[in-house]
Enzyme design. Structure first.
Site, PDB file in Angstrom:
ATOM      1  CB  THR A   1      -0.950   0.018   1.211  1.00 25.07           C
ATOM      2  OG1 THR A   1      -0.174  -0.110   2.418  1.00 25.07           O
ATOM      3  CG2 THR A   1      -1.940  -1.134   1.137  1.00 25.07           C
ATOM      4  CB  CYS A   2       4.152   2.162   1.384  1.00 26.21           C
ATOM      5  SG  CYS A   2       5.171   0.793   0.832  1.00 26.21           S
ATOM      6  CB  SER A   3       5.032   1.599  -3.552  1.00 25.58           C
ATOM      7  OG  SER A   3       4.963   0.204  -3.298  1.00 25.58           O
TER       8      SER A   3
END
Length: 226
Positions: free
Chosen positions: A192-194
């Site tokens: 989810t961070c990227s």
């Protein structure tokens, strides 16, 4: 509510896709073709002028962007002005609008106060999906999966990949990576961070759909929305 400026692209979240496309299509016309449309600064359904002397002001290349913006402002806000004034007074009695705008994006504000009927545009979402390597099979899988999904599943899909169901699909990218070394019985995995989704190469669409559905359900449990 928060006195944010209205942009023409905001109209795409409210009107039917074909209505927004018909407006946007005007940008692709030549000067002569645009002139032949015989469009004036008037909102046709209710014959309301979008500006002073709108019925005598014809849309051309030089004022097209102004016409599109005024059309968006009218359809999103001005035709509901009396209602909005009452809602705005009530809203600002409960929330510090300036603080909200400074601290959160528009989509996060929507999530916090839950006052907007947020709809995910399937065509825009599909355009956001990019593949690390060209893979026509998986492209077909995703096209069918998104096209068949209802709004709840689209929200689950975005939540699983980005951590939030509210995402601005303008200038947004989801990267799909196909890992052929993963066993075909494994579920898709997200970062989810990227905004990255990693999947095995599933042999059939039915298997892809089944594994994706399970992954979305488990993902909602992880994000506390199951």
């Amino acid at each position: 509510m928060c006195e944010l400026p209205i942009e023409f692209s905001d109209l795409s979240y409210v009107v039917e896709p074909q209505v927004y496309q018909s407006y946007n299509y005007l940008r692709n016309l030549s000067d002569d073709e645009l002139n032949q449309q015989d469009i004036y600064f008037v909102n046709l359904p209710d014959d309301v002028q979008l500006c002073e002397d709108g019925k005598s002001r014809k849309v051309d290349r030089n004022n097209l962007e102004e016409y599109l913006l005024l059309s968006a402002k009218y359809q999103l806000y001005e035709q509901y002005l009396n209602v909005f004034k009452q809602m705005k007074n009530g809203f600002q009695a409960q929330f510090d609008a300036k603080l909200l705008v400074q601290s959160f994006s528009l989509y996060e504000i929507n999530q916090l106060i839950d006052i907007i009927d947020y709809q995910i545009n399937k065509e825009k979402l599909l355009k956001c999906i990019h593949f690390q390597r060209r893979n026509q099979i998986n492209e077909n899988y995703f096209t069918q999966y998104i096209s068949e999904a209802d709004q709840q599943k689209l929200e689950n899909f975005l939540t699983f990949i980005t951590g939030s169901k509210y995402s601005n699909l303008e200038n947004f990218k989801i990267e799909v990576q196909t890992n052929v070394e993963l066993q075909k019985n494994k579920l898709p995995v997200s970062r989810t961070c990227s905004n990255v989704l990693i999947i095995p190469q599933y042999p059939t669409y039915d298997e892809f759909k089944a594994k994706m559905d399970i992954a979305l359900d488990w993902g909602l449990d992880f994000f506390g929305q199951g």
